[in-house]
Design an enzyme around this catalytic site. Structure first.
Site, PDB file in Angstrom:
ATOM      1  N   ILE A   1     -56.597  -8.152  -7.068  1.00 42.62           N
ATOM      2  CA  ILE A   1     -57.243  -9.020  -6.339  1.00 42.62           C
ATOM      3  C   ILE A   1     -57.873  -8.572  -5.067  1.00 42.62           C
ATOM      4  O   ILE A   1     -57.483  -8.117  -4.136  1.00 42.62           O
ATOM      5  CB  ILE A   1     -56.272 -10.362  -5.799  1.00 42.62           C
ATOM      6  CG1 ILE A   1     -55.460 -11.031  -7.080  1.00 42.62           C
ATOM      7  CG2 ILE A   1     -57.252 -11.426  -5.253  1.00 42.62           C
ATOM      8  CD1 ILE A   1     -54.589 -11.989  -6.466  1.00 42.62           C
ATOM      9  N   PRO A   2     -59.275  -8.246  -5.396  1.00 46.00           N
ATOM     10  CA  PRO A   2     -59.909  -7.200  -4.632  1.00 46.00           C
ATOM     11  C   PRO A   2     -60.457  -7.660  -3.205  1.00 46.00           C
ATOM     12  O   PRO A   2     -61.699  -7.789  -2.894  1.00 46.00           O
ATOM     13  CB  PRO A   2     -61.102  -6.812  -5.348  1.00 46.00           C
ATOM     14  CG  PRO A   2     -61.351  -8.009  -6.179  1.00 46.00           C
ATOM     15  CD  PRO A   2     -60.086  -8.906  -6.585  1.00 46.00           C
ATOM     16  N   CYS A   3     -59.271  -7.935  -2.238  1.00 44.90           N
ATOM     17  CA  CYS A   3     -59.790  -8.226  -1.147  1.00 44.90           C
ATOM     18  C   CYS A   3     -60.553  -7.277  -0.238  1.00 44.90           C
ATOM     19  O   CYS A   3     -61.381  -7.616   0.888  1.00 44.90           O
ATOM     20  CB  CYS A   3     -58.689  -8.748  -0.108  1.00 44.90           C
ATOM     21  SG  CYS A   3     -57.085  -7.487  -0.039  1.00 44.90           S
ATOM     22  N   HIS A   4     -60.592  -5.944  -0.716  1.00 42.95           N
ATOM     23  CA  HIS A   4     -61.341  -4.781   0.037  1.00 42.95           C
ATOM     24  C   HIS A   4     -62.919  -5.070  -0.285  1.00 42.95           C
ATOM     25  O   HIS A   4     -63.580  -4.729   0.296  1.00 42.95           O
ATOM     26  CB  HIS A   4     -60.931  -3.427  -0.523  1.00 42.95           C
ATOM     27  CG  HIS A   4     -61.319  -3.336  -2.148  1.00 42.95           C
ATOM     28  ND1 HIS A   4     -60.274  -3.748  -3.050  1.00 42.95           N
ATOM     29  CD2 HIS A   4     -62.190  -2.722  -2.704  1.00 42.95           C
ATOM     30  CE1 HIS A   4     -60.606  -3.584  -4.136  1.00 42.95           C
ATOM     31  NE2 HIS A   4     -61.626  -2.873  -4.022  1.00 42.95           N
ATOM     32  N   ARG A   5     -63.098  -5.756  -1.070  1.00 48.08           N
ATOM     33  CA  ARG A   5     -64.625  -6.182  -1.408  1.00 48.08           C
ATOM     34  C   ARG A   5     -64.988  -7.404  -0.645  1.00 48.08           C
ATOM     35  O   ARG A   5     -66.423  -7.800  -0.582  1.00 48.08           O
ATOM     36  CB  ARG A   5     -64.710  -6.542  -3.091  1.00 48.08           C
ATOM     37  CG  ARG A   5     -64.327  -5.365  -3.885  1.00 48.08           C
ATOM     38  CD  ARG A   5     -64.610  -6.028  -5.194  1.00 48.08           C
ATOM     39  NE  ARG A   5     -64.239  -4.610  -6.285  1.00 48.08           N
ATOM     40  CZ  ARG A   5     -63.724  -4.944  -7.542  1.00 48.08           C
ATOM     41  NH1 ARG A   5     -63.544  -6.106  -8.131  1.00 48.08           N
ATOM     42  NH2 ARG A   5     -63.170  -3.990  -8.167  1.00 48.08           N
TER      43      ARG A   5
END
Length: 177
Positions: free
Chosen positions: A132-136
């Site tokens: 779940i790409p929170c870095h994006r």
């Protein structure tokens, strides 16, 4: 019972947790909130779900977009789950702002506004980071804040995804560093 698997990534160790059939957590070593989400009793065990997670991570760290998402169990509040579901739609190699997510949630709920700061809180507590790409998720002004794995890892992940980093910056101060 919670089961764990340790993955050695180019950016350091990653622990993946599972209930046996779904991924329940994924953290870089030393990541914020890791201790809040992993139960005190767990067992290291080879499981098919970990093979799927390993395949996903291998594809991702080869610089490609995985074409599948392993089964995930988002054990959280309805608000956080809604935020995390939006994060799952952010394509590999692209970013979205906290405000952009807030606008989508407001539209879903049929209300005028949702706080981008509330979205930031939900993003920060993502127990399945990377998949779940929170870095994006970035600030509307290009600020690179809010990655529990650390700003340096966020920069490395965005760079690996070949995102143009020229519009982004690390703030000098703030609560989400």
């Amino acid at each position: 019972m919670t089961y764990i698997y340790y993955y050695d990534s180019p950016l350091g160790g990653i622990t993946v947790s599972s209930n046996g059939s779904e991924i329940t957590g994924l953290w870089f070593d030393g990541q914020k909130y890791f201790g809040d989400t992993l139960p005190k009793e767990y067992e290291e065990k080879d499981l098919p779900i970990f093979e799927e997670a390993k395949r996903w991570l291998n594809i991702y760290f080869s610089g490609e977009a995985p074409d599948f998402t392993p089964p995930l169990k988002m054990d959280t509040t309805p608000f956080r789950k809604a935020i995390w579901e939006i994060m799952l739609t952010i394509p590999f190699g692209q970013t979205m702002t906290y405000g952009g997510i807030a606008d989508r949630i407001a539209k879903q709920k049929g209300i005028a506004k949702v706080s981008a700061q509330a979205v930031g809180g939900a993003v920060a507590h993502n127990a399945i980071s990377l998949i779940i790409p929170c870095h994006r998720v970035v600030g509307s002004n290009g600020s690179l804040t809010g990655y529990a794995g650390g700003i340096e890892k966020k920069i490395q992940l965005l760079t690996m995804e070949k995102i143009d980093m020229s519009a982004f910056f690390v703030p000098k101060k703030g609560t989400a560093l």
